[in-house]
Design a protein around this motif. Structure first.
Motif, PDB file in Angstrom:
ATOM      1  N   ALA A   5     -68.401  77.886  51.647  1.00  0.00           N
ATOM      2  CA  ALA A   5     -67.456  78.748  52.345  1.00  0.00           C
ATOM      3  C   ALA A   5     -66.602  77.862  53.233  1.00  0.00           C
ATOM      4  O   ALA A   5     -67.122  77.040  53.993  1.00  0.00           O
ATOM      5  CB  ALA A   5     -68.192  79.781  53.195  1.00  0.00           C
ATOM      6  N   LEU A   7     -64.214  78.284  56.154  1.00  0.00           N
ATOM      7  CA  LEU A   7     -63.873  79.304  57.136  1.00  0.00           C
ATOM      8  C   LEU A   7     -62.713  78.806  57.993  1.00  0.00           C
ATOM      9  O   LEU A   7     -62.795  77.736  58.592  1.00  0.00           O
ATOM     10  CB  LEU A   7     -65.082  79.610  58.009  1.00  0.00           C
ATOM     11  CG  LEU A   7     -66.377  79.902  57.228  1.00  0.00           C
ATOM     12  CD1 LEU A   7     -67.553  80.017  58.169  1.00  0.00           C
ATOM     13  CD2 LEU A   7     -66.220  81.146  56.384  1.00  0.00           C
ATOM     14  N   TYR A   9     -60.224  79.136  61.144  1.00  0.00           N
ATOM     15  CA  TYR A   9     -60.051  79.679  62.494  1.00  0.00           C
ATOM     16  C   TYR A   9     -58.669  79.257  62.964  1.00  0.00           C
ATOM     17  O   TYR A   9     -58.313  78.083  62.894  1.00  0.00           O
ATOM     18  CB  TYR A   9     -61.121  79.142  63.443  1.00  0.00           C
ATOM     19  CG  TYR A   9     -62.507  79.605  63.060  1.00  0.00           C
ATOM     20  CD1 TYR A   9     -63.031  80.774  63.598  1.00  0.00           C
ATOM     21  CD2 TYR A   9     -63.268  78.899  62.146  1.00  0.00           C
ATOM     22  CE1 TYR A   9     -64.300  81.224  63.230  1.00  0.00           C
ATOM     23  CE2 TYR A   9     -64.524  79.334  61.773  1.00  0.00           C
ATOM     24  CZ  TYR A   9     -65.037  80.492  62.318  1.00  0.00           C
ATOM     25  OH  TYR A   9     -66.286  80.935  61.951  1.00  0.00           O
ATOM     26  N   GLU A  43     -60.689  84.145  47.884  1.00  0.00           N
ATOM     27  CA  GLU A  43     -59.747  83.747  48.923  1.00  0.00           C
ATOM     28  C   GLU A  43     -59.363  85.025  49.652  1.00  0.00           C
ATOM     29  O   GLU A  43     -58.884  85.975  49.032  1.00  0.00           O
ATOM     30  CB  GLU A  43     -58.516  83.096  48.306  1.00  0.00           C
ATOM     31  CG  GLU A  43     -57.459  82.729  49.303  1.00  0.00           C
ATOM     32  CD  GLU A  43     -56.215  82.140  48.659  1.00  0.00           C
ATOM     33  OE1 GLU A  43     -55.265  81.880  49.403  1.00  0.00           O
ATOM     34  OE2 GLU A  43     -56.188  81.964  47.424  1.00  0.00           O
ATOM     35  N   PHE A  73     -61.242  84.113  63.654  1.00  0.00           N
ATOM     36  CA  PHE A  73     -61.585  83.909  62.249  1.00  0.00           C
ATOM     37  C   PHE A  73     -60.491  84.582  61.441  1.00  0.00           C
ATOM     38  O   PHE A  73     -60.325  85.799  61.480  1.00  0.00           O
ATOM     39  CB  PHE A  73     -62.960  84.510  61.967  1.00  0.00           C
ATOM     40  CG  PHE A  73     -63.419  84.383  60.547  1.00  0.00           C
ATOM     41  CD1 PHE A  73     -63.233  83.210  59.829  1.00  0.00           C
ATOM     42  CD2 PHE A  73     -64.062  85.430  59.931  1.00  0.00           C
ATOM     43  CE1 PHE A  73     -63.668  83.094  58.523  1.00  0.00           C
ATOM     44  CE2 PHE A  73     -64.511  85.325  58.627  1.00  0.00           C
ATOM     45  CZ  PHE A  73     -64.317  84.160  57.927  1.00  0.00           C
ATOM     46  N   ASN A  76     -60.977  83.110  54.706  1.00  0.00           N
ATOM     47  CA  ASN A  76     -61.895  82.151  54.098  1.00  0.00           C
ATOM     48  C   ASN A  76     -61.611  81.954  52.617  1.00  0.00           C
ATOM     49  O   ASN A  76     -60.940  82.766  51.986  1.00  0.00           O
ATOM     50  CB  ASN A  76     -63.337  82.614  54.279  1.00  0.00           C
ATOM     51  CG  ASN A  76     -63.655  83.856  53.465  1.00  0.00           C
ATOM     52  OD1 ASN A  76     -63.222  84.943  53.801  1.00  0.00           O
ATOM     53  ND2 ASN A  76     -64.395  83.688  52.393  1.00  0.00           N
ATOM     54  N   VAL A  78     -64.033  80.752  49.194  1.00  0.00           N
ATOM     55  CA  VAL A  78     -65.320  80.348  48.646  1.00  0.00           C
ATOM     56  C   VAL A  78     -64.973  79.517  47.424  1.00  0.00           C
ATOM     57  O   VAL A  78     -64.235  79.967  46.545  1.00  0.00           O
ATOM     58  CB  VAL A  78     -66.208  81.549  48.270  1.00  0.00           C
ATOM     59  CG1 VAL A  78     -67.484  81.073  47.578  1.00  0.00           C
ATOM     60  CG2 VAL A  78     -66.550  82.368  49.516  1.00  0.00           C
ATOM     61  N   ILE A 101     -61.172  74.310  60.826  1.00  0.00           N
ATOM     62  CA  ILE A 101     -61.834  74.789  59.611  1.00  0.00           C
ATOM     63  C   ILE A 101     -63.304  74.409  59.689  1.00  0.00           C
ATOM     64  O   ILE A 101     -63.651  73.297  60.095  1.00  0.00           O
ATOM     65  CB  ILE A 101     -61.195  74.166  58.350  1.00  0.00           C
ATOM     66  CG1 ILE A 101     -59.778  74.694  58.185  1.00  0.00           C
ATOM     67  CG2 ILE A 101     -62.034  74.444  57.115  1.00  0.00           C
ATOM     68  CD1 ILE A 101     -59.032  74.105  57.016  1.00  0.00           C
ATOM     69  N   GLU A 102     -64.146  75.338  59.289  1.00  0.00           N
ATOM     70  CA  GLU A 102     -65.586  75.100  59.221  1.00  0.00           C
ATOM     71  C   GLU A 102     -65.992  75.219  57.755  1.00  0.00           C
ATOM     72  O   GLU A 102     -65.530  76.119  57.052  1.00  0.00           O
ATOM     73  CB  GLU A 102     -66.309  76.157  60.061  1.00  0.00           C
ATOM     74  CG  GLU A 102     -67.801  76.061  60.060  1.00  0.00           C
ATOM     75  CD  GLU A 102     -68.440  77.140  60.928  1.00  0.00           C
ATOM     76  OE1 GLU A 102     -69.666  77.274  60.844  1.00  0.00           O
ATOM     77  OE2 GLU A 102     -67.733  77.851  61.664  1.00  0.00           O
ATOM     78  N   ARG A 104     -69.303  75.567  55.184  1.00  0.00           N
ATOM     79  CA  ARG A 104     -70.734  75.824  55.113  1.00  0.00           C
ATOM     80  C   ARG A 104     -71.158  76.010  53.666  1.00  0.00           C
ATOM     81  O   ARG A 104     -70.527  76.753  52.917  1.00  0.00           O
ATOM     82  CB  ARG A 104     -71.094  77.115  55.851  1.00  0.00           C
ATOM     83  CG  ARG A 104     -70.995  77.024  57.323  1.00  0.00           C
ATOM     84  CD  ARG A 104     -71.728  78.186  57.921  1.00  0.00           C
ATOM     85  NE  ARG A 104     -71.412  78.345  59.313  1.00  0.00           N
ATOM     86  CZ  ARG A 104     -71.919  79.287  60.068  1.00  0.00           C
ATOM     87  NH1 ARG A 104     -72.743  80.169  59.554  1.00  0.00           N
ATOM     88  NH2 ARG A 104     -71.590  79.375  61.335  1.00  0.00           N
TER      89      ARG A 104
END
Length: 109
Positions: A5, A7, A9, A43, A73, A76, A78, A101-102, A104
């Motif tokens: 993912a 993510l 922000y 998306e 947030f 995102n 995937v 951006i994160e 995970r």
């Protein structure tokens, strides 16, 4: 292939106020991501944080986001990538105005 993912922000601004160069950079990034052989599974762009509903411990329901922050947030991706390094390459292609951006890894269910 593992899924990640990504993510996003970002400072919250209306979609129509996103600068044209940022929108163009996003479209260009999507082409580069596909050229890397990465499969975009999903998306999604989120509505503003003001439309959020939060449920807290005890089942208390409140209007608004979970936290008050400078960035929200925003959406995102995937993606299926061979490894974290490739997911980082993908994330670096995405234009960022002021946020971050994160990344995970997702659990395989």
């Amino acid at each position: 292939m593992p899924q990640y993912a990504i993510l996003i922000y970002e400072k919250e601004i209306p979609v129509e106020d996103i600068p044209a160069d940022v929108m163009e950079a996003n479209i260009a990034a999507e082409g580069k991501i596909k050229a890397m052989g990465v499969r975009v599974v999903a998306e999604q762009a989120l509505q503003p944080a003001s439309t959020a509903t939060t449920i807290r411990k005890g089942g208390v329901v409140t209007d608004g986001p979970f936290l008050e922050t400078k960035e929200a947030f925003a959406g995102n991706f995937v993606v299926e990538c061979r490894d974290l390094d490739q997911a980082i390459e993908v994330a670096k292609l995405l234009p960022i105005m002021e946020g971050g951006i994160e990344i995970r890894p997702l659990h395989e269910m």
